[in-house]
Design a protein around this motif. Structure first.
Motif, PDB file in Angstrom:
ATOM      1  N   THR A 137       0.766  -1.205  -0.158  1.00 44.20           N
ATOM      2  CA  THR A 137       0.376   0.367  -0.159  1.00 44.20           C
ATOM      3  C   THR A 137       0.751   1.597   0.451  1.00 44.20           C
ATOM      4  OG1 THR A 137      -0.200  -0.012   2.490  1.00 44.20           O
ATOM      5  CG2 THR A 137      -1.767  -1.427   1.154  1.00 44.20           C
ATOM      6  N   SER A 138       1.931   0.982   0.207  1.00 43.50           N
ATOM      7  CA  SER A 138       2.784   2.526   0.175  1.00 43.50           C
ATOM      8  C   SER A 138       2.972   3.379  -1.217  1.00 43.50           C
ATOM      9  CB  SER A 138       4.283   2.208  -0.059  1.00 43.50           C
ATOM     10  OG  SER A 138       4.577   1.839  -1.218  1.00 43.50           O
ATOM     11  N   GLY A 139       2.169   5.134  -1.040  1.00 43.57           N
ATOM     12  CA  GLY A 139       2.026   5.472  -2.074  1.00 43.57           C
ATOM     13  C   GLY A 139       0.875   5.612  -2.189  1.00 43.57           C
ATOM     14  N   LEU A 140      -0.070   4.944  -1.616  1.00 46.44           N
ATOM     15  CA  LEU A 140      -1.386   5.251  -2.052  1.00 46.44           C
ATOM     16  C   LEU A 140      -2.716   5.156  -0.981  1.00 46.44           C
ATOM     17  CD1 LEU A 140      -1.225   0.683  -3.632  1.00 46.44           C
ATOM     18  CD2 LEU A 140      -0.865   3.477  -4.965  1.00 46.44           C
ATOM     19  N   THR A 141      -3.724   5.523  -1.084  1.00 50.12           N
ATOM     20  CA  THR A 141      -4.525   5.820  -0.589  1.00 50.12           C
ATOM     21  C   THR A 141      -5.665   4.927  -0.322  1.00 50.12           C
ATOM     22  OG1 THR A 141      -4.144   8.329  -0.441  1.00 50.12           O
ATOM     23  CG2 THR A 141      -6.292   7.309   0.089  1.00 50.12           C
ATOM     24  N   VAL A 170     -11.627  13.704  -3.353  1.00 49.97           N
ATOM     25  CA  VAL A 170     -11.764  15.059  -3.418  1.00 49.97           C
ATOM     26  C   VAL A 170     -10.828  15.793  -2.951  1.00 49.97           C
ATOM     27  CG1 VAL A 170     -13.417  17.198  -2.562  1.00 49.97           C
ATOM     28  CG2 VAL A 170     -14.760  15.138  -4.110  1.00 49.97           C
ATOM     29  N   ALA A 171     -10.616  15.743  -1.725  1.00 54.59           N
ATOM     30  CA  ALA A 171      -9.263  16.193  -0.417  1.00 54.59           C
ATOM     31  C   ALA A 171      -8.153  16.192  -1.083  1.00 54.59           C
ATOM     32  CB  ALA A 171      -9.604  15.358   0.871  1.00 54.59           C
ATOM     33  N   LYS A 172      -7.609  15.451  -2.123  1.00 51.70           N
ATOM     34  CA  LYS A 172      -6.518  15.120  -3.062  1.00 51.70           C
ATOM     35  C   LYS A 172      -6.694  16.690  -3.632  1.00 51.70           C
ATOM     36  CE  LYS A 172      -4.796  11.095  -2.805  1.00 51.70           C
ATOM     37  NZ  LYS A 172      -4.163   9.813  -3.229  1.00 51.70           N
ATOM     38  N   CYS A 206      -5.342  18.917  -0.200  1.00 48.35           N
ATOM     39  CA  CYS A 206      -5.108  18.874   1.007  1.00 48.35           C
ATOM     40  C   CYS A 206      -5.430  16.672   1.944  1.00 48.35           C
ATOM     41  CB  CYS A 206      -6.321  19.498   2.136  1.00 48.35           C
ATOM     42  SG  CYS A 206      -7.852  19.177   1.322  1.00 48.35           S
ATOM     43  N   GLY A 207      -5.377  16.123   0.520  1.00 46.15           N
ATOM     44  CA  GLY A 207      -5.375  14.853   0.670  1.00 46.15           C
ATOM     45  C   GLY A 207      -4.040  14.068   1.198  1.00 46.15           C
TER      46      GLY A 207
END
Length: 278
Positions: A90-94, A246-248, A252-253
Motif C-alpha cells: 500500500t506504499s504511496g497509495l490511499t 476530493v480532498a486530494k 489537502c489529502g
C-alpha cells in the motif's frame, strides 16, 4: 482551477460493486464532480487511457487484487487516485476497505463461542481466488489464523455459479467432514441456494446447522432466514473513497489506509452446537 465539468474515473466490476459506485457518484455530485465508469475487464488499458488523455481529473480503483497490475500505472501518474480495496503493498497509495481479515476472525470467534469446532467456508468463485482479489484472500486468512488459535478446523470450498454446483459443493463438504455443518458464506449468490439445500436435506437452521454470512446488509435481512452476518458497508466505502479523492483534488489529502471495522449482527441463523447423540 476546476474544469467546468470535472470528471472522476471509477472502475466498476460487477453488480456487487454497484452500491459502491452509487455512493461514489452521489458524493461526487455533492462536490460538483461527474463520474466516468469503466469496466474491470479493461484492466490496465483503462487506467492508461484515462491517465494519459485528460478524460478525468482523478481515479478511483475498485476490485483491487493483491498484486494488481494497474498499480504501477497509478504510481507513475500525477493524477490523484484512491483504491477501494487493499493490495499487498500500500506504499504511496490511499486505500479504503473493510477490515476483511478481522471479519474472517469474527466469524470463527462467534461459531467457536457457540461450541462449534468444525467450520466450512463457502467462498467466492474460483476466478476471484485465481486473481488473488484482496477481500477474498484476507477474509480467508483471518478465518484460518483465528481458527488455529481457537483449535477450530476449517474446510474451505469455492462456490460456483450454478445451483447444481452449489449442491455438489455442499455434498462434498458433508462427505469430507461429516461433522462440519457450520457454513460461513462469503458469496451472496450462494446464500439462498444453500438455505434451500439444507432444508431439502432435512437440516434445521440453527438447530442442526448454524449459518454465518459475509454479505451486504439487505442480503442478510431479506433471505428466507434472517442471517447472522458481517455487513459489507459498500456505500460507506464508496463515500469514504470519494471524500478522500476530493480532498486530494483540493490539495489537502494524504496517502493513508482506512480500514472500516466490521459490524457484527447476530440473528436467527446461528445457535449452540447440537448435543451429541447418546
Amino acid at each position: 482551477m476546476r474544469n467546468p465539468q470535472p470528471q472522476l474515473a471509477c472502475g466498476l466490476v460487477d453488480s456487487e460493486r454497484a452500491l459502491q459506485a452509487v455512493a461514489v457518484a452521489t458524493t461526487a455530485r455533492a462536490h460538483r464532480y461527474d463520474v466516468l465508469l469503466l469496466t474491470g475487464e479493461e484492466g490496465p488499458d483503462a487506467v492508461r487511457r484515462v491517465a494519459g488523455s485528460g478524460l478525468a481529473d482523478a481515479i478511483i480503483l475498485m476490485d483491487v487484487e493483491l498484486d494488481d497490475d494497474r498499480l504501477p500505472l497509478l504510481r507513475g501518474t500525477d493524477q490523484p487516485s484512491v483504491l477501494i480495496g487493499l493490495p499487498a503493498d500500500t506504499s504511496g497509495l490511499t486505500c479504503v476497505d473493510l477490515a476483511f481479515k478481522a471479519t474472517g476472525a469474527l466469524c470463527v470467534e462467534h461459531l467457536a463461542m457457540l461450541g462449534h469446532r468444525d467450520i466450512a467456508v463457502i467462498g467466492e468463485s474460483p476466478a476471484v481466488y485465481e486473481r488473488h482479489t484482496g477481500f477474498a484472500e484476507r477474509t480467508l486468512d483471518g478465518l484460518r489464523c483465528r481458527a488455529r488459535e481457537l483449535g477450530v478446523r476449517v474446510l474451505h470450498r469455492r462456490a460456483r455459479s450454478a445451483t447444481t454446483r452449489w449442491a455438489v459443493t455442499l455434498a462434498r463438504i458433508l462427505d469430507e467432514r461429516p461433522g462440519t455443518s457450520r457454513p460461513v458464506v462469503q458469496n451472496e449468490q450462494a446464500v439462498e441456494p444453500l438455505l434451500a439445500l439444507l432444508h431439502r436435506q432435512g437440516h434445521a437452521v440453527p438447530e442442526d446447522v448454524s449459518v454465518v454470512a459475509v454479505c451486504p446488509e439487505q442480503v442478510a435481512v431479506q433471505a428466507s432466514m434472517r442471517l447472522t452476518s458481517v455487513s459489507i458497508p459498500a456505500q460507506e466505502m464508496g463515500r469514504h473513497a470519494e471524500e478522500r479523492l476530493v480532498a486530494k483534488l483540493e490539495g489537502c489529502g494524504t496517502d493513508d489506509v482506512v480500514l472500516i471495522a466490521p459490524e457484527w449482527t447476530v440473528r436467527t441463523s446461528t445457535g449452540s452446537t447440537p448435543p451429541a447423540a447418546s
